[in-house]
Design a protein around this motif. Sequence first.
Motif, PDB file in Angstrom:
ATOM      1  N   GLU A 111      26.790  13.295 -19.114  1.00  0.00           N
ATOM      2  CA  GLU A 111      26.311  12.741 -17.855  1.00  0.00           C
ATOM      3  C   GLU A 111      24.797  12.963 -17.658  1.00  0.00           C
ATOM      4  O   GLU A 111      24.218  13.919 -18.190  1.00  0.00           O
ATOM      5  CB  GLU A 111      27.052  13.401 -16.696  1.00  0.00           C
ATOM      6  N   PRO A 112      24.169  12.109 -16.860  1.00  0.00           N
ATOM      7  CA  PRO A 112      22.752  12.277 -16.554  1.00  0.00           C
ATOM      8  C   PRO A 112      22.531  13.200 -15.365  1.00  0.00           C
ATOM      9  O   PRO A 112      23.442  13.476 -14.580  1.00  0.00           O
ATOM     10  CB  PRO A 112      22.317  10.856 -16.197  1.00  0.00           C
ATOM     11  N   SER A 113      21.301  13.640 -15.229  1.00  0.00           N
ATOM     12  CA  SER A 113      20.854  14.279 -13.993  1.00  0.00           C
ATOM     13  C   SER A 113      20.706  13.196 -12.932  1.00  0.00           C
ATOM     14  O   SER A 113      20.122  12.137 -13.188  1.00  0.00           O
ATOM     15  CB  SER A 113      19.507  14.966 -14.218  1.00  0.00           C
ATOM     16  N   ALA A 114      21.214  13.454 -11.739  1.00  0.00           N
ATOM     17  CA  ALA A 114      21.090  12.477 -10.659  1.00  0.00           C
ATOM     18  C   ALA A 114      19.638  12.317 -10.228  1.00  0.00           C
ATOM     19  O   ALA A 114      19.269  11.284  -9.650  1.00  0.00           O
ATOM     20  CB  ALA A 114      21.946  12.895  -9.477  1.00  0.00           C
ATOM     21  N   ALA A 115      18.804  13.306 -10.514  1.00  0.00           N
ATOM     22  CA  ALA A 115      17.394  13.235 -10.129  1.00  0.00           C
ATOM     23  C   ALA A 115      16.583  12.401 -11.110  1.00  0.00           C
ATOM     24  O   ALA A 115      15.814  11.524 -10.718  1.00  0.00           O
ATOM     25  CB  ALA A 115      16.807  14.641 -10.022  1.00  0.00           C
ATOM     26  N   ILE A 299      12.886   2.176 -10.617  1.00  0.00           N
ATOM     27  CA  ILE A 299      14.295   2.078 -10.247  1.00  0.00           C
ATOM     28  C   ILE A 299      14.522   2.706  -8.874  1.00  0.00           C
ATOM     29  O   ILE A 299      14.220   3.886  -8.657  1.00  0.00           O
ATOM     30  CB  ILE A 299      15.183   2.810 -11.277  1.00  0.00           C
ATOM     31  N   VAL A 300      15.044   1.927  -7.947  1.00  0.00           N
ATOM     32  CA  VAL A 300      15.535   2.489  -6.693  1.00  0.00           C
ATOM     33  C   VAL A 300      17.056   2.429  -6.697  1.00  0.00           C
ATOM     34  O   VAL A 300      17.663   1.688  -7.478  1.00  0.00           O
ATOM     35  CB  VAL A 300      14.968   1.748  -5.463  1.00  0.00           C
ATOM     36  N   ARG A 301      17.654   3.217  -5.827  1.00  0.00           N
ATOM     37  CA  ARG A 301      19.110   3.210  -5.709  1.00  0.00           C
ATOM     38  C   ARG A 301      19.500   2.865  -4.274  1.00  0.00           C
ATOM     39  O   ARG A 301      18.939   3.409  -3.314  1.00  0.00           O
ATOM     40  CB  ARG A 301      19.692   4.567  -6.106  1.00  0.00           C
ATOM     41  N   VAL A 302      20.464   1.941  -4.168  1.00  0.00           N
ATOM     42  CA  VAL A 302      20.905   1.456  -2.865  1.00  0.00           C
ATOM     43  C   VAL A 302      22.425   1.356  -2.886  1.00  0.00           C
ATOM     44  O   VAL A 302      23.006   0.829  -3.844  1.00  0.00           O
ATOM     45  CB  VAL A 302      20.297   0.066  -2.546  1.00  0.00           C
ATOM     46  N   ALA A 303      23.060   1.858  -1.821  1.00  0.00           N
ATOM     47  CA  ALA A 303      24.523   1.892  -1.786  1.00  0.00           C
ATOM     48  C   ALA A 303      25.118   0.487  -1.889  1.00  0.00           C
ATOM     49  O   ALA A 303      26.064   0.246  -2.641  1.00  0.00           O
ATOM     50  CB  ALA A 303      25.008   2.594  -0.522  1.00  0.00           C
ATOM     51  N   GLY A 338      38.417   5.367 -20.466  1.00  0.00           N
ATOM     52  CA  GLY A 338      39.080   6.375 -19.650  1.00  0.00           C
ATOM     53  C   GLY A 338      38.269   7.633 -19.419  1.00  0.00           C
ATOM     54  O   GLY A 338      38.735   8.564 -18.737  1.00  0.00           O
ATOM     55  N   LEU A 339      37.063   7.704 -19.941  1.00  0.00           N
ATOM     56  CA  LEU A 339      36.238   8.897 -19.761  1.00  0.00           C
ATOM     57  C   LEU A 339      35.875   9.080 -18.286  1.00  0.00           C
ATOM     58  O   LEU A 339      35.646   8.113 -17.556  1.00  0.00           O
ATOM     59  CB  LEU A 339      34.963   8.797 -20.594  1.00  0.00           C
ATOM     60  N   TRP A 340      35.791  10.349 -17.872  1.00  0.00           N
ATOM     61  CA  TRP A 340      35.423  10.675 -16.486  1.00  0.00           C
ATOM     62  C   TRP A 340      33.908  10.901 -16.445  1.00  0.00           C
ATOM     63  O   TRP A 340      33.391  11.947 -16.820  1.00  0.00           O
ATOM     64  CB  TRP A 340      36.176  11.919 -16.044  1.00  0.00           C
ATOM     65  N   LEU A 341      33.183   9.866 -16.006  1.00  0.00           N
ATOM     66  CA  LEU A 341      31.719   9.913 -15.964  1.00  0.00           C
ATOM     67  C   LEU A 341      31.257   9.381 -14.596  1.00  0.00           C
ATOM     68  O   LEU A 341      30.602   8.342 -14.494  1.00  0.00           O
ATOM     69  CB  LEU A 341      31.117   9.083 -17.101  1.00  0.00           C
ATOM     70  N   PRO A 342      31.580  10.094 -13.523  1.00  0.00           N
ATOM     71  CA  PRO A 342      31.336   9.563 -12.173  1.00  0.00           C
ATOM     72  C   PRO A 342      29.863   9.398 -11.824  1.00  0.00           C
ATOM     73  O   PRO A 342      29.501   8.471 -11.091  1.00  0.00           O
ATOM     74  CB  PRO A 342      32.008  10.599 -11.269  1.00  0.00           C
ATOM     75  N   VAL A 343      28.999  10.279 -12.319  1.00  0.00           N
ATOM     76  CA  VAL A 343      27.570  10.147 -12.004  1.00  0.00           C
ATOM     77  C   VAL A 343      27.011   8.873 -12.628  1.00  0.00           C
ATOM     78  O   VAL A 343      26.311   8.080 -11.982  1.00  0.00           O
ATOM     79  CB  VAL A 343      26.788  11.388 -12.486  1.00  0.00           C
ATOM     80  N   THR A 344      27.343   8.662 -13.887  1.00  0.00           N
ATOM     81  CA  THR A 344      26.894   7.455 -14.587  1.00  0.00           C
ATOM     82  C   THR A 344      27.394   6.199 -13.893  1.00  0.00           C
ATOM     83  O   THR A 344      26.635   5.233 -13.683  1.00  0.00           O
ATOM     84  CB  THR A 344      27.396   7.479 -16.040  1.00  0.00           C
ATOM     85  N   GLU A 345      28.647   6.184 -13.519  1.00  0.00           N
ATOM     86  CA  GLU A 345      29.229   4.984 -12.920  1.00  0.00           C
ATOM     87  C   GLU A 345      28.636   4.710 -11.538  1.00  0.00           C
ATOM     88  O   GLU A 345      28.413   3.548 -11.174  1.00  0.00           O
ATOM     89  CB  GLU A 345      30.744   5.116 -12.872  1.00  0.00           C
ATOM     90  N   ARG A 346      28.347   5.770 -10.792  1.00  0.00           N
ATOM     91  CA  ARG A 346      27.710   5.550  -9.488  1.00  0.00           C
ATOM     92  C   ARG A 346      26.296   4.998  -9.670  1.00  0.00           C
ATOM     93  O   ARG A 346      25.885   4.061  -8.966  1.00  0.00           O
ATOM     94  CB  ARG A 346      27.661   6.848  -8.685  1.00  0.00           C
ATOM     95  N   ILE A 347      25.544   5.553 -10.603  1.00  0.00           N
ATOM     96  CA  ILE A 347      24.195   5.045 -10.882  1.00  0.00           C
ATOM     97  C   ILE A 347      24.256   3.565 -11.223  1.00  0.00           C
ATOM     98  O   ILE A 347      23.456   2.766 -10.726  1.00  0.00           O
ATOM     99  CB  ILE A 347      23.549   5.857 -12.017  1.00  0.00           C
ATOM    100  N   SER A 348      25.201   3.178 -12.065  1.00  0.00           N
ATOM    101  CA  SER A 348      25.293   1.777 -12.497  1.00  0.00           C
ATOM    102  C   SER A 348      25.607   0.840 -11.340  1.00  0.00           C
ATOM    103  O   SER A 348      25.272  -0.345 -11.394  1.00  0.00           O
ATOM    104  CB  SER A 348      26.339   1.628 -13.594  1.00  0.00           C
ATOM    105  N   ARG A 349      26.239   1.351 -10.291  1.00  0.00           N
ATOM    106  CA  ARG A 349      26.557   0.526  -9.116  1.00  0.00           C
ATOM    107  C   ARG A 349      25.376   0.397  -8.163  1.00  0.00           C
ATOM    108  O   ARG A 349      25.344  -0.520  -7.334  1.00  0.00           O
ATOM    109  CB  ARG A 349      27.750   1.114  -8.355  1.00  0.00           C
ATOM    110  N   GLU A 350      24.408   1.310  -8.256  1.00  0.00           N
ATOM    111  CA  GLU A 350      23.378   1.395  -7.225  1.00  0.00           C
ATOM    112  C   GLU A 350      21.969   1.010  -7.679  1.00  0.00           C
ATOM    113  O   GLU A 350      21.124   0.696  -6.829  1.00  0.00           O
ATOM    114  CB  GLU A 350      23.327   2.828  -6.678  1.00  0.00           C
ATOM    115  N   VAL A 351      21.677   1.030  -8.974  1.00  0.00           N
ATOM    116  CA  VAL A 351      20.293   0.860  -9.409  1.00  0.00           C
ATOM    117  C   VAL A 351      19.783  -0.573  -9.231  1.00  0.00           C
ATOM    118  O   VAL A 351      20.512  -1.537  -9.460  1.00  0.00           O
ATOM    119  CB  VAL A 351      20.102   1.285 -10.883  1.00  0.00           C
TER     120      VAL A 351
END
Length: 377
Positions: A111-115, A299-303, A338-351
């Motif tokens: 996983e990446p750093s969220a920062a 890159i900005v992130r937006v919900a 099936g991998l559990w990578l929630p940080v990555t998946e959230r980033i991909s939804r928001e960038v």
Amino acid sequence: MSDKRYRFLDLGQVNGPFKAEIEEAVARVIASGRYVGGPEVEGLERELAGMTGTPYAVGTSNGLDALRMIFRAYIEMGEMRPGDEVIVPANTYVASVLAVTDCGLTPVFVEPSAATLNLDPQLVDDAVTPATRAILTVHLYGRTAWDATLADIARRHNLRVIEDNAQAIGARSTTPGLHGGNMTGALGDAAAFSFYPTKNIGALGDAGAVTTFDPVLAATVSALCNYGSDRQYHNIYEGFNCRLDPIQAAILRVKLPRLTEENAVRGRIASIYEEHIDNPRVTKPLYTADGTMVWHQYIVRVADRDAFRRHMEENGVETAVHYATPPHLQPCYERYAGLWLPVTERISREVVSLPITRCTSPEDAHEIAAIINRYKG
């Protein structure tokens, strides 16, 4: 709908300042009669090595092939074999992973750093197993992905470090590399560059390169790129045709000396965004002005990404997404879905990527920031 358009990218405008010199460089190649290899390729290799502070550079057909040839070379050298594991960032462009699996190696997603959105060094140690042979660090969006923790892990476990430097040419690290360098491309054991037209330094077509401190690796990559031959009609490997085109090399020799200027243009736009974007619904990237970030993308992130992009489009601002689907969720990698990578998946939804090239003037950047500040969600 705004009458003014803020282009995300216009390659004609980006290359406009170099038009006359590029035409002269292309004409030089045509007149030379050397259309494969030759002095333009050798010159670019020499200049890239000098810029990065590495003793060896090998031109390749593109960035993916550069990365593939590094892993294939390590296999030919006996340092890796199919099935060995390579630690890779889960948040990256799919090409990073394609290079690993194409060589029969096994990617281990971290996983990446969220920062930083880059590989989280604090998670790497736990991912190392007896089968691990390398760490692939990707300098995503132009941000250097290197620190003392990664260096320590690589040394303790005797792991090769390969840099995917497709997006961060000219960036530096505040932590010395394994061989004492501080430029991206000179932090690990080998690095892959991409000169795809949209990069900070881009060709007028596909092009790439490998840099390394290892003469054996350099010679092996060079042979693999040329049908596996170490001399004419003598093939020591089952190789490929992954050579750098001399016309692209000549064009890149025009643009490479302008790298500092190009990165500074992007840095000025990023500083305006950093100072003037002020909207709690929009998360800005970690800002640094110490040379560790060369702003290939801002890159900005937006919900609610779709709503934000509609707002931007209605106000004339073109945006892009890098990247909407992470590698482990691509159809070709169904085995990793099936991998559990929630940080990555959230980033991909928001960038969301904002304009940050020569196409964007400082005035444009101020206006884009004001448009972002009016976004209500």
